[in-house]
Motif scaffolding. Sequence first.
Motif, PDB file in Angstrom:
ATOM      1  N   UNK A  31       1.031  -1.483   0.472  1.00  0.00           N
ATOM      2  CA  UNK A  31       0.068  -0.341   0.067  1.00  0.00           C
ATOM      3  C   UNK A  31       1.184   1.347  -0.393  1.00  0.00           C
ATOM      4  N   UNK A  32       0.661   1.990  -0.772  1.00  0.00           N
ATOM      5  CA  UNK A  32       1.365   3.096  -1.226  1.00  0.00           C
ATOM      6  C   UNK A  32       2.119   3.148  -1.732  1.00  0.00           C
ATOM      7  N   UNK A  33       3.219   2.089  -1.930  1.00  0.00           N
ATOM      8  CA  UNK A  33       4.053   2.080  -2.538  1.00  0.00           C
ATOM      9  C   UNK A  33       4.361   0.972  -3.868  1.00  0.00           C
ATOM     10  N   UNK A  34       3.190   0.185  -4.000  1.00  0.00           N
ATOM     11  CA  UNK A  34       2.978  -0.566  -6.050  1.00  0.00           C
ATOM     12  C   UNK A  34       1.842   0.193  -6.292  1.00  0.00           C
ATOM     13  N   UNK A  35       0.854   0.385  -4.797  1.00  0.00           N
ATOM     14  CA  UNK A  35      -0.579   0.257  -5.300  1.00  0.00           C
ATOM     15  C   UNK A  35      -0.934   1.602  -4.349  1.00  0.00           C
ATOM     16  N   UNK A  36      -1.946   2.265  -5.354  1.00  0.00           N
ATOM     17  CA  UNK A  36      -2.345   3.431  -5.020  1.00  0.00           C
ATOM     18  C   UNK A  36      -3.623   3.882  -3.620  1.00  0.00           C
ATOM     19  N   UNK A  37      -3.458   3.375  -2.527  1.00  0.00           N
ATOM     20  CA  UNK A  37      -4.230   2.718  -1.663  1.00  0.00           C
ATOM     21  C   UNK A  37      -4.168   3.565  -0.595  1.00  0.00           C
ATOM     22  N   UNK A  38      -3.428   5.038   0.220  1.00  0.00           N
ATOM     23  CA  UNK A  38      -2.971   4.537   1.078  1.00  0.00           C
ATOM     24  C   UNK A  38      -4.182   5.868   2.286  1.00  0.00           C
ATOM     25  N   UNK A  39      -4.781   6.594   0.962  1.00  0.00           N
ATOM     26  CA  UNK A  39      -6.005   7.496   1.663  1.00  0.00           C
ATOM     27  C   UNK A  39      -7.380   6.795   1.119  1.00  0.00           C
ATOM     28  N   UNK A  40      -7.378   5.228   0.655  1.00  0.00           N
ATOM     29  CA  UNK A  40      -8.647   4.790   0.420  1.00  0.00           C
ATOM     30  C   UNK A  40      -8.216   3.620   1.692  1.00  0.00           C
ATOM     31  N   UNK A  41      -7.530   3.457   2.559  1.00  0.00           N
ATOM     32  CA  UNK A  41      -7.199   3.254   4.103  1.00  0.00           C
ATOM     33  C   UNK A  41      -7.614   3.877   4.692  1.00  0.00           C
ATOM     34  N   UNK A  42      -7.020   5.038   4.025  1.00  0.00           N
ATOM     35  CA  UNK A  42      -7.436   6.465   5.661  1.00  0.00           C
ATOM     36  C   UNK A  42      -8.813   6.064   5.908  1.00  0.00           C
ATOM     37  N   UNK A  43      -9.796   7.123   4.999  1.00  0.00           N
ATOM     38  CA  UNK A  43     -10.784   7.104   4.771  1.00  0.00           C
ATOM     39  C   UNK A  43     -11.655   5.917   5.139  1.00  0.00           C
ATOM     40  N   UNK A  44     -11.051   4.087   4.965  1.00  0.00           N
ATOM     41  CA  UNK A  44     -11.987   3.267   6.235  1.00  0.00           C
ATOM     42  C   UNK A  44     -11.535   3.695   7.570  1.00  0.00           C
ATOM     43  N   UNK A  45     -10.049   3.736   7.590  1.00  0.00           N
ATOM     44  CA  UNK A  45     -10.651   3.831   9.183  1.00  0.00           C
ATOM     45  C   UNK A  45     -11.253   4.818   9.587  1.00  0.00           C
ATOM     46  N   UNK A  47      -4.858   9.588  11.017  1.00  0.00           N
ATOM     47  CA  UNK A  47      -5.048   8.377  10.969  1.00  0.00           C
ATOM     48  C   UNK A  47      -3.694   8.599   9.663  1.00  0.00           C
ATOM     49  N   UNK A  48      -3.355   9.498   8.671  1.00  0.00           N
ATOM     50  CA  UNK A  48      -2.170   9.058   7.741  1.00  0.00           C
ATOM     51  C   UNK A  48      -1.077   8.910   8.254  1.00  0.00           C
ATOM     52  N   UNK A  91       6.999   3.355   1.772  1.00  0.00           N
ATOM     53  CA  UNK A  91       6.447   4.706   1.372  1.00  0.00           C
ATOM     54  C   UNK A  91       6.526   5.477   3.038  1.00  0.00           C
ATOM     55  N   UNK A  92       6.846   4.467   4.042  1.00  0.00           N
ATOM     56  CA  UNK A  92       6.722   5.143   5.072  1.00  0.00           C
ATOM     57  C   UNK A  92       7.745   5.029   5.816  1.00  0.00           C
ATOM     58  N   UNK A  93       7.590   5.528   7.338  1.00  0.00           N
ATOM     59  CA  UNK A  93       8.526   5.591   8.147  1.00  0.00           C
ATOM     60  C   UNK A  93       8.165   3.889   8.935  1.00  0.00           C
ATOM     61  N   UNK A  94       7.479   3.665   8.863  1.00  0.00           N
ATOM     62  CA  UNK A  94       7.374   1.967   9.237  1.00  0.00           C
ATOM     63  C   UNK A  94       8.005   0.948   8.758  1.00  0.00           C
ATOM     64  N   UNK A  95       8.070   1.138   7.453  1.00  0.00           N
ATOM     65  CA  UNK A  95       8.720   0.034   6.578  1.00  0.00           C
ATOM     66  C   UNK A  95      10.238   0.202   6.703  1.00  0.00           C
ATOM     67  N   UNK A 113       5.217   8.272  -2.695  1.00  0.00           N
ATOM     68  CA  UNK A 113       4.157   7.849  -3.160  1.00  0.00           C
ATOM     69  C   UNK A 113       2.889   7.685  -2.223  1.00  0.00           C
ATOM     70  N   UNK A 114       3.210   7.563  -0.520  1.00  0.00           N
ATOM     71  CA  UNK A 114       2.640   6.816  -0.446  1.00  0.00           C
ATOM     72  C   UNK A 114       1.981   8.466   0.924  1.00  0.00           C
ATOM     73  N   UNK A 115       2.943   9.712   0.650  1.00  0.00           N
ATOM     74  CA  UNK A 115       2.281  10.645   1.255  1.00  0.00           C
ATOM     75  C   UNK A 115       3.723  11.519   2.116  1.00  0.00           C
ATOM     76  N   UNK A 116       4.364  10.770   2.534  1.00  0.00           N
ATOM     77  CA  UNK A 116       5.789  11.035   3.663  1.00  0.00           C
ATOM     78  C   UNK A 116       7.078  11.787   2.649  1.00  0.00           C
ATOM     79  N   UNK A 117       6.976  13.136   3.335  1.00  0.00           N
ATOM     80  CA  UNK A 117       8.111  13.555   3.066  1.00  0.00           C
ATOM     81  C   UNK A 117       9.103  13.095   2.495  1.00  0.00           C
ATOM     82  N   UNK A 118      10.736  13.480   1.550  1.00  0.00           N
ATOM     83  CA  UNK A 118      11.683  13.079   1.756  1.00  0.00           C
ATOM     84  C   UNK A 118      12.629  12.631   2.764  1.00  0.00           C
TER      85      UNK A 118
END
Length: 233
Positions: free
Chosen positions: A20-34, A50-51, A177-181, A197-202
């Motif tokens: 999610x956010x790395x290969x597929x553009x799904x981060x914001x769908x997860x945000x809205x779902x949460x 949430x993001x 795409x995230x700091x957790x990764x 592509x997941x919304x985190x900054x450089x």
Amino acid sequence: MSTDLRYPEPANPAFLFDLDGTLIDSVYQHVIAWRSALAGLGIDLSVWRIHRRIGMSGGLFVTALLRETGLSLTQEQIDDLQHAHAAAYTEQIDSVKPLPGAISLLSELTERGVPWAIATSGYAATARRALDMLQLPEDTPMVTRDLVRRAKPDPDLFLAGAALLDIEPRSAMVVGDSVWDLLAARRAGSLGIGLLSGGYGRDELERAGAFRVYADPADMLNRLDELGVRQSR
């Protein structure tokens, strides 16, 4: 005296991809779902809060948000929350698409003989649905949350991904795409590559351990030489 020193040809690295956010553009769908799932329990949280936690496992995600809000839930409510999130995300699945270059990147790595696998905090029921949109076969190497004891930022997913490829974790590069990764990659002993592509900054990704940061899979594909990937022979 000859100075023509010859060394063994270095092997291509292996890659472990978040989903999610790395290969597929799904981060914001997860945000809205949460957000929808939380609202069902009367919890109103801003989207940005949430993001910041997307990429964690569902259990850690809920724990972190409850700590921030000072609320408490029973285990039954937490389980209901995760089920509600999964249902709300599934309702949006048709709007999820591969990120630019994702299909081409995986195809190019396969063509060059570069080992790779997907390691995601998502459960198999939703994560494996991404295989079709990425034009991948059912036997694609994939580790999901169901298969490990702990999810990111623990290293279990990436350790399992390396084992699936029969390599040492230090021989793998983790793409996320995230700091957790990236925190999980460091704990696994792997180099981390960040995608914007997941919304985190450089800066955030670099501080978490990314040694290279690219805009998206297409940008990474165009710069594979920077990562030591060579043409297959």
